[in-house]
Design a protein around this motif. Sequence first.
Motif, PDB file in Angstrom:
ATOM      1  N   GLU A 140      74.015 -27.178  59.200  1.00 23.54           N
ATOM      2  CA  GLU A 140      74.567 -28.351  58.543  1.00 23.54           C
ATOM      3  C   GLU A 140      76.082 -28.406  58.677  1.00 23.54           C
ATOM      4  N   ASP A 141      76.711 -27.229  58.965  1.00 27.01           N
ATOM      5  CA  ASP A 141      78.160 -27.198  59.118  1.00 27.01           C
ATOM      6  C   ASP A 141      78.599 -27.666  60.486  1.00 27.01           C
ATOM      7  N   THR A 142      77.668 -27.831  61.415  1.00 27.26           N
ATOM      8  CA  THR A 142      78.019 -28.266  62.759  1.00 27.26           C
ATOM      9  C   THR A 142      78.640 -29.658  62.712  1.00 27.26           C
ATOM     10  N   ASP A 192      85.146 -30.390  63.007  1.00 23.24           N
ATOM     11  CA  ASP A 192      84.721 -30.349  64.401  1.00 23.24           C
ATOM     12  C   ASP A 192      84.268 -28.938  64.775  1.00 23.24           C
ATOM     13  N   GLU A 193      83.887 -28.750  66.060  1.00 21.94           N
ATOM     14  CA  GLU A 193      83.308 -27.481  66.474  1.00 21.94           C
ATOM     15  C   GLU A 193      84.310 -26.333  66.459  1.00 21.94           C
ATOM     16  N   GLN A 194      85.616 -26.641  66.331  1.00 20.87           N
ATOM     17  CA  GLN A 194      86.632 -25.594  66.309  1.00 20.87           C
ATOM     18  C   GLN A 194      87.218 -25.388  64.921  1.00 20.87           C
ATOM     19  N   LYS A 231      93.922 -21.853  67.148  1.00 22.91           N
ATOM     20  CA  LYS A 231      94.407 -23.098  67.723  1.00 22.91           C
ATOM     21  C   LYS A 231      93.251 -23.954  68.169  1.00 22.91           C
ATOM     22  N   ARG A 232      93.474 -25.254  68.177  1.00 25.12           N
ATOM     23  CA  ARG A 232      92.383 -26.165  68.469  1.00 25.12           C
ATOM     24  C   ARG A 232      91.919 -26.103  69.904  1.00 25.12           C
ATOM     25  N   ARG A 233      92.716 -25.488  70.779  1.00 22.03           N
ATOM     26  CA  ARG A 233      92.309 -25.389  72.184  1.00 22.03           C
ATOM     27  C   ARG A 233      91.490 -24.143  72.454  1.00 22.03           C
ATOM     28  N   PHE A 234      91.255 -23.332  71.419  1.00 25.19           N
ATOM     29  CA  PHE A 234      90.476 -22.105  71.613  1.00 25.19           C
ATOM     30  C   PHE A 234      89.034 -22.466  71.931  1.00 25.19           C
TER      31      PHE A 234
END
Length: 524
Positions: free
Chosen positions: A445-447, A497-499, A409-412
């Motif tokens: 680069e994936d960041t 994004d980071e998640q 989930k995106r809130r993780f």
Amino acid sequence: MSSEDEAGGEAPGGSFWEAGNYRRTVKRVDDGYRLCNDLISCFQERAKIEKNYAQQLTEWSRKWRTNVEKGPQYGTLEKAWHAFLTAADKLSEIHLAVRNHLAGEDSDKIKAWQKEAYHKQMIGGFKETKEAEDGFRKAQKPWVKKMKDVETSKKNYHAARKEEKTALTRETHAKADSSISQEQLRKLQERVEKCTQEAEKCKDQYEKMLEELNRYNPRYMEDMEQVFEGCQEAERKRLCFFKEMLLNLHQHLNLSTNERYQPNTGGKSGSLGCPRPCYTLLSYLAFGELLGDLLTDGSVPGHSFHALYQDLYQVIMAADNQEDLKWWRNTHGPGMAMNWPQFQKRCTELLYPSGLMVLLLFPEQEWSLETQRPITKKEKGGKTADDVTLTSILPARDGVVSQSPLQTKRRFSYQEEQNSLFYESLRAPTHVNGGKEEISEWSDEDTPKKCLDANGHEEDIKVPGVRVRALYDYTGQEADELSFKAGEELMKISEEDEQGWCKGRLLNGQVGLYPANYVEKVGS
């Protein structure tokens, strides 16, 4: 290596036993020198007040003596008036004497003790500060080295366990995939066995380093206590000297203890046969104080001039250097609690729909040279991690049964940087191409790339639309998420994004979020 490097930087707020936290006790030496200067400055200012008051009394007496002598008053009442002016002159002399004690005798005594207790070095600082710093650093250096060995072995052990779990996950996926050859499966099994052996080896090393550290802890505590007691003894001398000086200052300011200023009868009688009082300066002071109180609230004051200084004396005498040193020991010294390092192993189990159980390592937070860092604003505002959501096994477009990747989930929120790499390896799908495994690897680069909008908030950098194809079915869990079937094409319109989420647009024009590892670039 500098002490800052050995202690992991500037001493953070924590236990005295942690690396570098002895500096609060070392700093107390420099603070003692500064407090001597503060004590001198404080009572030199009081000395100036005494001097100014004496000068004003003298000027007042001189002015009104001339006026009375040239005025119409005569006889015995004129003499009584002059007595007030004479008393003011004597009071001026008393306050000048107080000023000389404060600015001269008392200040010189403090300066002499300060010079004897603190020895300046040519290169700056004080000899006593350097001795305390060197003593603590020498006592702590072996322990810090062993602590670093423990930290290194712990990281290696946790990394080895992560490799083991990753290898186990890949082996289980291969067993469920009929397209995997027996040779490939055998290699994966050998990989699992090798990772397990390496993890056990790292565990033994970790336990060995931890055991060595625990054996050294008593010696470390003894050496630190010895240096600390030396600092405590120096501080005890300063506290005792300061108490002595405060008593001297109290004696010089307390005019009520001087017999020269006490009222007496002189043995002569007045016109009514009563003893004639010989009023002195203290009598005038007490009368003025009483008159002022009567004019203010009509009551007699509860505390006399003598009681005021008696209360001050009792407060000074109540100062207890042993109590103060005990407070410092418990607040900034060896009396503080300490979470000594212990073996760290904490696992969380994830269950795949197929029955596969995956163990994820979550090392518990303990004190270490790296965990003692300021928490960023982003970390403070992070929400509690939600559960991991797993999708079911679905047929891919090529007809081969494939396991959809772990989708979070995106809130993780991942608080542990090293754990995040392991999660990436679990989320990244494994493709089989020509008998070789192609595993997507994490790189800088994936960041996800961010920029600031007009309001100063972070937002995803928009990228030109990129055609991507769904590898698995996905059903949106929230209103702002897309739903699609395996093989369906859509446009990627923002970076990941980071998640692990991207923004995309379906062919029908709907815009929303989707898991980045559920799609692949068309033509890749």
